[in-house]
Design a protein around this motif. Structure first.
Motif, PDB file in Angstrom:
ATOM      1  N   PRO A 156      35.462  31.378  53.502  1.00 36.53           N
ATOM      2  CA  PRO A 156      35.873  30.709  52.260  1.00 36.53           C
ATOM      3  C   PRO A 156      34.871  30.902  51.120  1.00 36.53           C
ATOM      4  O   PRO A 156      35.270  30.957  49.950  1.00 36.53           O
ATOM      5  N   LEU A 157      33.595  31.018  51.454  1.00 39.72           N
ATOM      6  CA  LEU A 157      32.595  31.249  50.408  1.00 39.72           C
ATOM      7  C   LEU A 157      32.799  32.613  49.755  1.00 39.72           C
ATOM      8  O   LEU A 157      32.682  32.753  48.532  1.00 39.72           O
ATOM      9  N   VAL A 158      33.103  33.614  50.571  1.00 41.18           N
ATOM     10  CA  VAL A 158      33.344  34.959  50.041  1.00 41.18           C
ATOM     11  C   VAL A 158      34.616  34.965  49.193  1.00 41.18           C
ATOM     12  O   VAL A 158      34.651  35.537  48.098  1.00 41.18           O
TER      13      VAL A 158
ATOM     14  N   PRO B 184      35.657  34.350  39.950  1.00 36.91           N
ATOM     15  CA  PRO B 184      35.352  35.262  38.826  1.00 36.91           C
ATOM     16  C   PRO B 184      36.528  36.159  38.428  1.00 36.91           C
ATOM     17  O   PRO B 184      36.692  36.468  37.244  1.00 36.91           O
ATOM     18  N   LEU B 185      37.355  36.557  39.402  1.00 35.00           N
ATOM     19  CA  LEU B 185      38.518  37.371  39.043  1.00 35.00           C
ATOM     20  C   LEU B 185      39.535  36.567  38.237  1.00 35.00           C
ATOM     21  O   LEU B 185      40.183  37.097  37.326  1.00 35.00           O
ATOM     22  N   TYR B 186      39.678  35.287  38.566  1.00 34.70           N
ATOM     23  CA  TYR B 186      40.557  34.426  37.773  1.00 34.70           C
ATOM     24  C   TYR B 186      40.050  34.318  36.342  1.00 34.70           C
ATOM     25  O   TYR B 186      40.820  34.450  35.387  1.00 34.70           O
ATOM     26  N   TYR B 187      38.747  34.086  36.176  1.00 34.74           N
ATOM     27  CA  TYR B 187      38.179  33.976  34.827  1.00 34.74           C
ATOM     28  C   TYR B 187      38.205  35.322  34.103  1.00 34.74           C
ATOM     29  O   TYR B 187      38.314  35.353  32.871  1.00 34.74           O
TER      30      TYR B 187
ATOM     31  N   ALA C 241      31.940  39.141  40.050  1.00 37.97           N
ATOM     32  CA  ALA C 241      32.842  39.446  41.165  1.00 37.97           C
ATOM     33  C   ALA C 241      32.363  40.673  41.939  1.00 37.97           C
ATOM     34  O   ALA C 241      32.360  40.680  43.180  1.00 37.97           O
ATOM     35  N   VAL C 242      31.929  41.705  41.242  1.00 41.40           N
ATOM     36  CA  VAL C 242      31.415  42.911  41.909  1.00 41.40           C
ATOM     37  C   VAL C 242      30.115  42.593  42.649  1.00 41.40           C
ATOM     38  O   VAL C 242      29.890  43.063  43.768  1.00 41.40           O
ATOM     39  N   GLY C 243      29.263  41.760  42.051  1.00 45.18           N
ATOM     40  CA  GLY C 243      28.017  41.371  42.716  1.00 45.18           C
ATOM     41  C   GLY C 243      28.261  40.605  44.000  1.00 45.18           C
ATOM     42  O   GLY C 243      27.610  40.845  45.016  1.00 45.18           O
ATOM     43  N   VAL C 244      29.216  39.680  43.982  1.00 50.36           N
ATOM     44  CA  VAL C 244      29.538  38.926  45.203  1.00 50.36           C
ATOM     45  C   VAL C 244      30.167  39.848  46.240  1.00 50.36           C
ATOM     46  O   VAL C 244      29.918  39.711  47.436  1.00 50.36           O
ATOM     47  N   TYR C 245      30.975  40.803  45.805  1.00 47.44           N
ATOM     48  CA  TYR C 245      31.579  41.771  46.730  1.00 47.44           C
ATOM     49  C   TYR C 245      30.493  42.593  47.441  1.00 47.44           C
ATOM     50  O   TYR C 245      30.526  42.754  48.659  1.00 47.44           O
TER      51      TYR C 245
END
Length: 189
Positions: free
Chosen positions: A72-74, A81-84, A138-142
């Motif tokens: 869920p954290l991922v 971030p993709l929503y924003y 979003a890319v950083g979290v990915y």
């Protein structure tokens, strides 16, 4: 002198030959022995599998490592971030279209009708910057998701037992009965 040198060379070569033969015999014996129940297997491909799974579907590498609480954290770390990004992109296009309409001499309707051209430009820049920042997060979290799955798979393979331990110890001095603090490092074969 030559005889002594030749005897020494013969002696050294016989010792090295005897050691090689003994090593080969030990290898034969070690290969025939069964694996004990206390040993564990190391899968060298587990970290790369976990990283690949996380790259294909974010969170799947964490499921492969059996760290289900991280999924869920991922999902939230990439989804929010993709929503924003999407919201800021829509707002950016609204401000840009309103600015283009005012440049063409038309009238803007809706909530942006009372804004000047300068405010429309600032609104465009604001939402463009937030859109880009959201995508970067979003890319950083990915990428962090992939690295986490890889590192976690590596760390799961470490042998953590009491054969090698570093523990704090509290010992009592036999002379004055005061307690001494220390660190004990022990290795058991």
């Amino acid at each position: 002198m030559k005889n002594l040198l030749s005897i020494f060379i013969l002696f050294i070569s016989s010792i090295s030959f005897a050691q090689e033969t003994q090593t080969e015999e030990q290898l034969r014996v070690d290969m025939n022995t069964e694996v004990s129940s206390n040993s564990y297997t190391i899968d060298p491909l587990a970290p790369s599998k976990a990283a690949f799974y996380s790259a294909v579907v974010p969170g799947l590498g964490q499921a492969y490592n059996k760290k289900y609480w991280k999924i869920p954290l991922v999902a939230a770390g990439i989804g929010i971030p993709l929503y924003y990004y999407s919201w800021n992109n829509n707002k950016y296009h609204e401000y840009r279209d309103a600015y283009k309409t005012t440049l063409a001499g038309g009238t803007v309707t809706g909530e942006l009708a009372n804004l000047s051209q300068d405010n429309l430009i600032r609104g465009q820049k604001f939402h463009q910057r937030n859109r880009d920042l959201s995508l970067l997060i979003a890319v950083g979290v990915y990428v962090l998701n992939i690295v986490d799955a890889n590192v976690d798979a590596h760390l799961m393979q470490f042998n953590v037992n009491d054969n090698l331990s570093l523990r704090p110890e509290l010992q009592q001095n036999q002379i004055d009965y005061k307690h001494n603090m220390g660190i004990s490092l022990s290795y058991q074969f």
